[in-house]
Design an enzyme around this catalytic site. Structure first.
Site, PDB file in Angstrom:
ATOM      1  CD  GLU A 173      -2.462   1.255   2.755  1.00 21.04           C
ATOM      2  OE1 GLU A 173      -3.585   1.790   2.845  1.00 21.04           O
ATOM      3  OE2 GLU A 173      -1.837   0.814   3.750  1.00 21.04           O
ATOM      4  CE  LYS A 187      -7.022   0.633   4.525  1.00 25.86           C
ATOM      5  NZ  LYS A 187      -5.816   1.460   4.849  1.00 25.86           N
ATOM      6  CB  CYS A 226      -3.369  -1.354   5.436  1.00 26.27           C
ATOM      7  SG  CYS A 226      -2.183  -0.828   6.699  1.00 26.27           S
TER       8      CYS A 226
END
Length: 362
Positions: free
Chosen positions: A60, A135, A167
């Protein structure tokens, strides 16, 4: 059998490389494209050193870096497809490999009125975008990305089924289960995770692999970008939760492993006591069968929270506020752009909303 230590792959194994890229600090579209060109060179070099490589994964923020200035971020927000993905696609064709790449950010459909998405793309060896994932759970309160709303599963190299997550997504067990229940055999977690949360993230990758009977590939950033220090520890984890390969904290480190397509499918079909996917939807089948109630166990969801969340999400939100807090911000440790109770009281008295268009990192 999945394995680690060699540079090849076979018709049954997918050669996966996680590249632990040094977190860049960029300020313009020209700098971004220079960085993209560097990443493309690394793809070709990695393929030369790892001739069995079928898939390479970058962290990321590896493409755009973290743009702490919101004006720079909005000006550099890109489209998908766009110049970055075009370049990555050409590199995948040249290296005859698949790749996973970060876009921070991808312009919202209502750009610039709304914040961009934090996006990953899976590109095949023909240069085509096979999966675009946004995300779902941005790292609040700091990240200001607009959240995505679903996971995906795509057929990857040699037929291995792949999901992408990003993440902070990975700190929520629901997203791992959603991907695996859709058929994912490899979950790729690209992250730009920083200290102090190192040990927890190493644990999460192993635990989620084991609990979901799934391969996990984690590509994390390394180095310091002037604000944060990123701890690396990129890894590839087997579907039994045991690590096949793990980087240290070095910048530009790599790990590589071969993931067997047949082995994970055999395990899901034939494993018993640790077959968590099967057992979750066939609860107590041993006792149910012994009681004369059929050989399928119990399929009904026993968890009240999930029932409420699906059927009445606002009620579920209110319930969690009872055991946590009512407002998104915390007055004792305020974050710029995130309203807390004291701020909202002050705004109500003054008649202003005081809300910035884009908060924190973005």
């Amino acid at each position: 059998m999945s394995r680690h230590g060699d540079i090849g792959s076979s018709p049954d194994t997918v050669g996966v490389c996680v590249f632990q890229y040094k977190m860049p600090r960029l300020h313009s579209c020209d700098e971004i494209m220079d960085n993209v060109a560097h990443i493309c060179d690394l793809i070709k070099g990695a393929k030369r050193g790892l001739p069995g490589m079928d898939l390479i994964v970058f962290p990321e923020y590896s493409t755009h870096g973290i743009m702490y200035d919101k004006d720079e971020m909005m000006q550099c927000a890109t489209t998908c497809p766009g110049p970055e993905t075009d370049a990555f696609g050409a590199a995948c064709i040249a290296a005859k490999t698949w790749g996973v790449f970060s876009l921070t950010g991808e312009r919202h459909e209502e750009h610039p009125r709304k914040s961009p998405y934090n996006t990953l793309v899976l590109i095949n060896a023909d240069g085509e975008i096979v999966q675009k994932y946004r995300k779902i759970l941005p790292w609040c309160p700091v990240e200001g990305w607009y959240p995505g709303d679903r996971t995906y599963v795509s057929e990857g190299p040699k037929g291995l089924k792949i999901s992408l997550i990003i993440c902070d997504d990975g700190n929520y067990p629901e997203i791992w289960r959603d991907c695996t229940m859709k058929g994912a055999e490899l979950i790729v977690r690209c992250q730009g995770y920083m200290y102090p949360c190192k040990e927890q993230q190493v644990l999460v990758a192993k635990a989620m692999a084991f609990m979901n009977n799934v391969y996990v590939a984690v590509a994390n950033a390394a180095g310091n970008d002037g604000i944060y220090t990123f701890f690396g520890r990129s890894s590839i984890v087997g579907n039994d939760g045991r690590t096949l390969g793990e980087c240290g904290e070095e910048a530009d480190g790599m790990q590589y492993a071969q993931l067997s397509v047949s082995a994970i499918r055999d395990a899901r079909k034939n494993d018993q006591s640790q077959n968590h996917l099967f057992k979750l939807l066939h609860r107590g089948y041993t006792g149910v069968y012994a009681s004369g109630d059929g050989d399928k166990g119990v399929a009904e969801c026993p968890f009240d929270f999930y029932k409420t969340w699906v059927n009445n999400p606002l009620l579920a939100q209110q319930q969690v506020e009872v055991i946590t807090r009512e407002h998104v911000g915390v007055e004792t440790c305020p974050i710029e752009g995130v309203p807390h109770a004291g701020m909202m009281i002050s705004q109500a008295r003054s008649g202003t909303d005081g809300i910035d268009d884009h908060s924190s990192l973005t």
